[in-house]
Design an enzyme around this catalytic site. Structure first.
Site, PDB file in Angstrom:
ATOM      1  N   ALA A  70      20.591  45.248 -32.465  1.00 35.07           N
ATOM      2  CA  ALA A  70      20.380  45.902 -31.303  1.00 35.07           C
ATOM      3  C   ALA A  70      21.811  46.822 -31.578  1.00 35.07           C
ATOM      4  CB  ALA A  70      20.918  44.999 -30.162  1.00 35.07           C
ATOM      5  N   GLY A  71      21.768  48.152 -30.867  1.00 27.88           N
ATOM      6  CA  GLY A  71      22.785  48.851 -30.938  1.00 27.88           C
ATOM      7  C   GLY A  71      22.748  49.994 -31.665  1.00 27.88           C
ATOM      8  N   ASN A 119      33.637  48.459 -31.612  1.00 25.66           N
ATOM      9  CA  ASN A 119      33.070  49.509 -30.696  1.00 25.66           C
ATOM     10  C   ASN A 119      33.313  49.148 -29.141  1.00 25.66           C
ATOM     11  OD1 ASN A 119      30.495  48.757 -29.211  1.00 25.66           O
ATOM     12  ND2 ASN A 119      30.468  47.570 -30.850  1.00 25.66           N
ATOM     13  N   MET A 121      31.333  50.921 -27.100  1.00 27.24           N
ATOM     14  CA  MET A 121      30.351  51.893 -26.676  1.00 27.24           C
ATOM     15  C   MET A 121      30.099  51.737 -24.963  1.00 27.24           C
ATOM     16  SD  MET A 121      29.897  53.265 -29.290  1.00 27.24           S
ATOM     17  CE  MET A 121      28.532  54.459 -29.308  1.00 27.24           C
ATOM     18  N   PHE A 123      27.157  50.253 -23.575  1.00 21.96           N
ATOM     19  CA  PHE A 123      25.696  50.520 -23.030  1.00 21.96           C
ATOM     20  C   PHE A 123      25.398  51.890 -23.018  1.00 21.96           C
ATOM     21  CE2 PHE A 123      25.324  45.884 -21.325  1.00 21.96           C
ATOM     22  CZ  PHE A 123      25.371  45.396 -22.717  1.00 21.96           C
ATOM     23  N   ASN A 152      16.245  44.908 -26.199  1.00 27.82           N
ATOM     24  CA  ASN A 152      17.283  44.148 -25.888  1.00 27.82           C
ATOM     25  C   ASN A 152      17.710  44.714 -24.469  1.00 27.82           C
ATOM     26  OD1 ASN A 152      20.144  43.845 -25.339  1.00 27.82           O
ATOM     27  ND2 ASN A 152      20.274  43.009 -27.303  1.00 27.82           N
ATOM     28  N   SER A 188      27.988  41.113 -24.343  1.00 26.03           N
ATOM     29  CA  SER A 188      28.582  42.332 -24.870  1.00 26.03           C
ATOM     30  C   SER A 188      29.919  42.271 -23.998  1.00 26.03           C
ATOM     31  CB  SER A 188      27.886  43.814 -24.428  1.00 26.03           C
ATOM     32  OG  SER A 188      28.998  44.759 -24.808  1.00 26.03           O
ATOM     33  N   ASN A 190      31.918  44.863 -23.426  1.00 25.77           N
ATOM     34  CA  ASN A 190      32.107  46.208 -23.042  1.00 25.77           C
ATOM     35  C   ASN A 190      31.720  46.677 -21.546  1.00 25.77           C
ATOM     36  OD1 ASN A 190      33.592  46.606 -25.524  1.00 25.77           O
ATOM     37  ND2 ASN A 190      31.669  47.045 -26.574  1.00 25.77           N
ATOM     38  N   THR A 191      31.144  45.649 -21.291  1.00 28.85           N
ATOM     39  CA  THR A 191      30.637  45.621 -19.658  1.00 28.85           C
ATOM     40  C   THR A 191      31.304  44.595 -18.763  1.00 28.85           C
ATOM     41  OG1 THR A 191      28.467  46.528 -20.212  1.00 28.85           O
ATOM     42  CG2 THR A 191      28.461  45.459 -18.092  1.00 28.85           C
ATOM     43  N   LYS A 222      20.938  36.423 -26.176  1.00 32.38           N
ATOM     44  CA  LYS A 222      21.957  36.818 -27.149  1.00 32.38           C
ATOM     45  C   LYS A 222      23.475  36.435 -26.670  1.00 32.38           C
ATOM     46  CE  LYS A 222      23.535  40.623 -30.332  1.00 32.38           C
ATOM     47  NZ  LYS A 222      23.440  41.871 -30.835  1.00 32.38           N
ATOM     48  N   THR A 250      25.329  36.256 -33.315  1.00 35.55           N
ATOM     49  CA  THR A 250      26.107  36.452 -32.066  1.00 35.55           C
ATOM     50  C   THR A 250      26.188  37.865 -31.962  1.00 35.55           C
ATOM     51  OG1 THR A 250      28.246  36.389 -33.335  1.00 35.55           O
ATOM     52  CG2 THR A 250      27.564  34.295 -32.541  1.00 35.55           C
ATOM     53  N   ASN A 251      26.811  38.103 -30.824  1.00 36.87           N
ATOM     54  CA  ASN A 251      27.281  39.566 -30.528  1.00 36.87           C
ATOM     55  C   ASN A 251      28.785  39.810 -31.141  1.00 36.87           C
ATOM     56  OD1 ASN A 251      27.531  42.279 -29.214  1.00 36.87           O
ATOM     57  ND2 ASN A 251      26.349  41.273 -27.572  1.00 36.87           N
ATOM     58  N   THR A 252      29.388  40.747 -30.917  1.00 38.09           N
ATOM     59  CA  THR A 252      30.607  41.137 -31.386  1.00 38.09           C
ATOM     60  C   THR A 252      31.634  40.244 -31.003  1.00 38.09           C
ATOM     61  OG1 THR A 252      31.320  42.753 -29.903  1.00 38.09           O
ATOM     62  CG2 THR A 252      30.086  43.506 -31.954  1.00 38.09           C
ATOM     63  N   TYR A 325      24.013  45.155 -38.759  1.00 39.98           N
ATOM     64  CA  TYR A 325      24.395  46.173 -38.087  1.00 39.98           C
ATOM     65  C   TYR A 325      25.446  46.735 -38.991  1.00 39.98           C
ATOM     66  CZ  TYR A 325      25.820  49.823 -34.909  1.00 39.98           C
ATOM     67  OH  TYR A 325      25.677  51.199 -34.230  1.00 39.98           O
TER      68      TYR A 325
HETATM   69  C1  LIG Z   1      28.398  50.366 -32.582  1.00 37.53           C
HETATM   70  C2  LIG Z   1      27.889  48.974 -32.383  1.00 37.53           C
HETATM   71  C3  LIG Z   1      27.054  48.950 -31.346  1.00 37.53           C
HETATM   72  C4  LIG Z   1      26.484  47.797 -30.743  1.00 37.53           C
HETATM   73  N1  LIG Z   1      25.734  47.879 -29.753  1.00 37.53           N
HETATM   74  C5  LIG Z   1      25.039  46.642 -29.061  1.00 37.53           C
HETATM   75  C6  LIG Z   1      24.183  46.874 -28.146  1.00 37.53           C
HETATM   76  O1  LIG Z   1      23.850  47.887 -27.293  1.00 37.53           O
HETATM   77  N2  LIG Z   1      23.537  45.692 -27.891  1.00 37.53           N
HETATM   78  C7  LIG Z   1      23.754  44.325 -28.286  1.00 37.53           C
HETATM   79  O2  LIG Z   1      23.175  43.351 -28.074  1.00 37.53           O
HETATM   80  N3  LIG Z   1      24.457  44.375 -29.607  1.00 37.53           N
HETATM   81  C8  LIG Z   1      25.128  45.488 -29.992  1.00 37.53           C
HETATM   82  N4  LIG Z   1      25.906  45.462 -31.011  1.00 37.53           N
HETATM   83  C9  LIG Z   1      26.144  44.192 -31.712  1.00 37.53           C
HETATM   84  C10 LIG Z   1      25.207  43.935 -33.098  1.00 37.53           C
HETATM   85  O3  LIG Z   1      23.911  43.973 -32.524  1.00 37.53           O
HETATM   86  C11 LIG Z   1      25.481  42.618 -33.713  1.00 37.53           C
HETATM   87  O4  LIG Z   1      25.263  41.652 -32.810  1.00 37.53           O
HETATM   88  C12 LIG Z   1      27.121  42.698 -34.026  1.00 37.53           C
HETATM   89  O5  LIG Z   1      27.786  43.979 -34.544  1.00 37.53           O
HETATM   90  C13 LIG Z   1      27.295  41.592 -35.415  1.00 37.53           C
HETATM   91  O6  LIG Z   1      26.520  42.219 -36.537  1.00 37.53           O
HETATM   92  P1  LIG Z   1      27.215  42.952 -37.551  1.00 37.53           P
HETATM   93  O7  LIG Z   1      28.244  42.162 -38.029  1.00 37.53           O
HETATM   94  O8  LIG Z   1      25.979  42.844 -38.716  1.00 37.53           O
HETATM   95  O9  LIG Z   1      27.491  44.327 -37.166  1.00 37.53           O
HETATM   96  C14 LIG Z   1      26.510  46.740 -31.200  1.00 37.53           C
HETATM   97  C15 LIG Z   1      27.474  46.688 -32.532  1.00 37.53           C
HETATM   98  C16 LIG Z   1      27.923  47.805 -33.094  1.00 37.53           C
HETATM   99  C17 LIG Z   1      29.016  47.817 -34.265  1.00 37.53           C
END
Ligand SMILES: Cc1cc2nc3c(=O)[nH]c(=O)nc-3n(C[C@H](O)[C@H](O)[C@H](O)COP(=O)(O)O)c2cc1C
Length: 376
Positions: A70-71, A119, A121, A123, A152, A188, A190-191, A222, A250-252, A325
């Protein structure tokens, strides 16, 4: 081709602001997606098919277990492109009920020394109604989808935390008919306040309302990499109690420990860190979830996957699907094929006929070695 991206295209893109280069790359992909011959040529280069990788998850056929996280395609603008890139599934979003611009720019940063991104961002997306209209238009011209689509959803910034359930429900109702699986994003960073929805009582309320509204559509949650073992146990228990279909881990992360990037460059860089530094933590969360759920709850593993070995580690830890991602940003379009080929080679080397045989074997081995050492 991989080298072409890494030695020529990536250095050019990496000279630009990170979000600007994402926008340009996205524009190029959109143009390619409109040209059938180009798209077919891309598919020939990027796809990798192998019977060991075709899998059934959530009652769907996945051509391979590697998805786009996602993202990347937040607004469902390139849905028909991701199969040509070789992905086995795509997760659209995060989409919110109310359209929103996201945080002020700049809000996306590269940390090349760490093969990472930060990031914030926030949402940025067109909102559930607009995305639903886009997906509705697609249905008649794309009847037999070559890959499953996850959607998502997240909380709109303007919705107070107390009204989160209704806000998620609005997105769910608009989008559920287009989803092969739905994801509640409560992780996330960021919210403001969003991660509080991962707490037991909050999550219970949310799942209690959203699960019945999904009807037959699989529902996943997530989670953040920062959850401790006790919180992970709560998530697994709630998942069972409410009939969740899986967990995305996981998420970030908001953690900045052990980075190669100079500390001075990190000052003020609020946001979620993704990529290589996330891998170990994400693997640990996957393994813990697998153990806690006794392997009964499908886990989508994501965080710091760059090659087939990383993907294989996540699968052996307990993931039945994986996503990337940051690895896609650093590796370019051919990375998907490369990962899948490596994955098949690793399966073969370990004597497995099919990906399903490798899921959670590390978790099983570590609990076997724990019990055999306890026997001594
Ligand atoms: C620029 C950016 C935007 C993202 N936006 C979302 C998002 O909108 N929703 C979400 O669930 N995760 C978002 N993610 C998180 C990714 O889906 C992923 O969970 C996270 O980056 C870890 O994977 P990776 O190490 O392969 O990047 C975002 C990540 C990045 C780098």
């Amino acid at each position: 081709m991989v080298e072409l991206y890494r030695s020529i295209l990536r250095p050019l893109l990496f000279r630009l602001d990170a979000e600007e280069s994402h926008r340009l790359a996205f524009k190029a992909m959109r143009a390619a997606n409109r040209l059938p011959l180009v798209k077919r040529a891309i598919a020939r280069q990027c796809r990798y098919r192998h019977p060991s990788l075709i899998c059934q998850r959530f009652g769907q056929r996945f051509p391979n277990p590697l998805g786009l996280a996602a993202g990347f395609d937040k607004n469902a603008e390139l849905v028909t492109f991701w199969s040509a890139c070789g992905f086995g599934f795509v997760e659209l979003g995060t989409i919110t009920a109310v359209p929103q611009p996201g945080n002020d720019k700049p809000r996306l940063f590269r940390l090349p020394a760490d093969r990472a991104l930060i990031n914030r961002m926030g949402f940025n997306n067109d909102g559930a109604e607009v995305v639903a209209a886009r997906l509705r238009k697609l249905s008649p011209i794309w009847p037999a989808r070559p890959l499953p689509i996850g959607i998502n959803i997240g909380k709109s910034k303007v919705a107070p935390l107390e009204a989160a359930t209704d806000d998620y429900l609005a997105s769910l109702r608009a989008l559920v008919e287009f989803a092969d699986y739905l994801v509640i994003n409560v992780s996330s960073p960021n919210t403001p306040g969003l991660r509080e929805l991962q707490q037991r009582d909050e999550l219970e309320r949310l799942l209690g309302a959203l699960r019945p509204a999904c009807r037959q559509t699989p529902l996943l949650v997530k989670i953040a990499p920062e959850l401790n073992d006790e919180q992970l146990a709560d998530v697994v228990e709630l998942a069972r109690a409410h009939g969740l279909d899986g967990i995305i881990a996981t998420n970030t992360t908001t953690n900045r420990a052990n980075l190669q990037t100079e500390e001075i460059e990190l000052v003020g860089q609020v946001g979620g860190l993704s990529g290589r530094p996330l891998k170990e933590r994400s693997l640990r969360v996957i393994a813990t979830l697998y153990r806690l759920s006794k392997g009964e709850l499908p886990i989508i593993g994501v965080g710091g996957l760059f090659d087939g070995n990383d993907a294989y580690d996540a699968i052996r830890a307990g993931a039945s699907l994986v996503q990337l991602y940051t690895g896609f940003v650093y590796g370019g379009p051919l990375v998907v094929r490369q990962i899948l080929k490596q994955l098949v080679a690793r399966l073969r080397a370990d004597g497995y006929e099919h990906i399903d045989e490798a899921i959670g074997v590390d978790a099983a081995e570590s609990s076997e070695s724990r019990s055999s050492s306890a026997d001594l």
